[in-house]
Design an enzyme around this catalytic site. Structure first.
Site, PDB file in Angstrom:
ATOM      1  CG  ASP A 122      -5.703   0.259  -1.532  1.00 17.56           C
ATOM      2  OD1 ASP A 122      -6.365   0.613  -0.535  1.00 17.56           O
ATOM      3  OD2 ASP A 122      -4.970  -0.757  -1.526  1.00 17.56           O
ATOM      4  CE  LYS A 128      -2.832   2.352  -6.005  1.00 16.35           C
ATOM      5  NZ  LYS A 128      -3.196   0.970  -6.385  1.00 16.35           N
TER       6      LYS A 128
END
Length: 209
Positions: free
Chosen positions: A139, A121
């Site tokens: 996320d 991420k």
């Protein structure tokens, strides 16, 4: 409604009504962005923006941060979530940048992920914002919004990431990442989502649940 129609409608709304969407983190360089994104894990951007000015003044580049100890860094970031582990990761990241990458943040996602404390991420966020790479960082906000809107049935962040990237044009992926994050942060919240005022409610599978 087909999946293609769903994507076209939702992305079309954002494109027409939210022409500007960008990170709320404050930074002036790829290195500062990387630090800020690492600090933002399970922490608000607002909190991160409160601690980074002093942190960046003390450690303006990878070499300066690499010369610090985790204990020293901890003093600047004690108010963020998990400050002990983040301090250790920041110092380790800076040291690897200096030793392996000449003090420069690599643009390649796989190389970014070799840095301590940098997962997929974080790497995707940095690559997308800094170099416009056609990737979407997933996320908790993106994961939640994508599933509620029916953009993905993925059971984990990687599956959702692959679904989004398969259906959103490359040139829109960097901004689509921010569209989804900001929508999840301010409207499609985890608790008490603002369904009555949500402009995407007509396409939401979870409205009223």
């Amino acid at each position: 409604m087909t999946l293609r129609q769903r994507y076209d409608s939702i992305i079309g709304y954002f494109r027409d009504n939210v022409p500007v969407a960008e990170s709320e983190l404050h930074f002036d360089s790829p290195f500062q962005l990387l630090v800020a994104v690492m600090l933002s894990a399970q922490c608000t951007d607002r909190r991160v923006n409160m601690v980074t000015p002093a942190l960046f003044e003390a450690y303006p580049d990878p070499a300066a941060l690499a010369a610090a100890s985790p204990e020293e860094v901890f003093g600047y970031i004690r108010s963020v979530t998990y400050p002990n582990s983040k301090a250790a990761h920041l110092v380790g990241m800076a040291r690897k940048l200096v030793s392996d990458f000449g003090g420069e943040v690599p643009s390649d996602i796989d190389r970014l992920m070799t840095l301590p404390g940098v997962g997929r991420k974080t790497a995707n966020v940095v690559a997308s914002i800094t170099w416009g790479e056609p990737v979407i960082a997933v996320d908790t906000h993106v994961f939640r919004v994508a599933r509620r809107l029916g953009l993905s049935d993925g059971k984990n962040v990687r599956e959702v990431e692959l679904d989004l990237e398969a259906n959103i044009p490359e040139e829109l992926r960097p901004i689509a990442h921010h569209w989804l994050i900001l929508h999840g942060r301010y409207i499609c919240t985890a608790l008490k989502p603002k369904c009555d005022s949500c402009p995407l409610a007509q396409w939401c599978r979870d409205k009223g649940r």
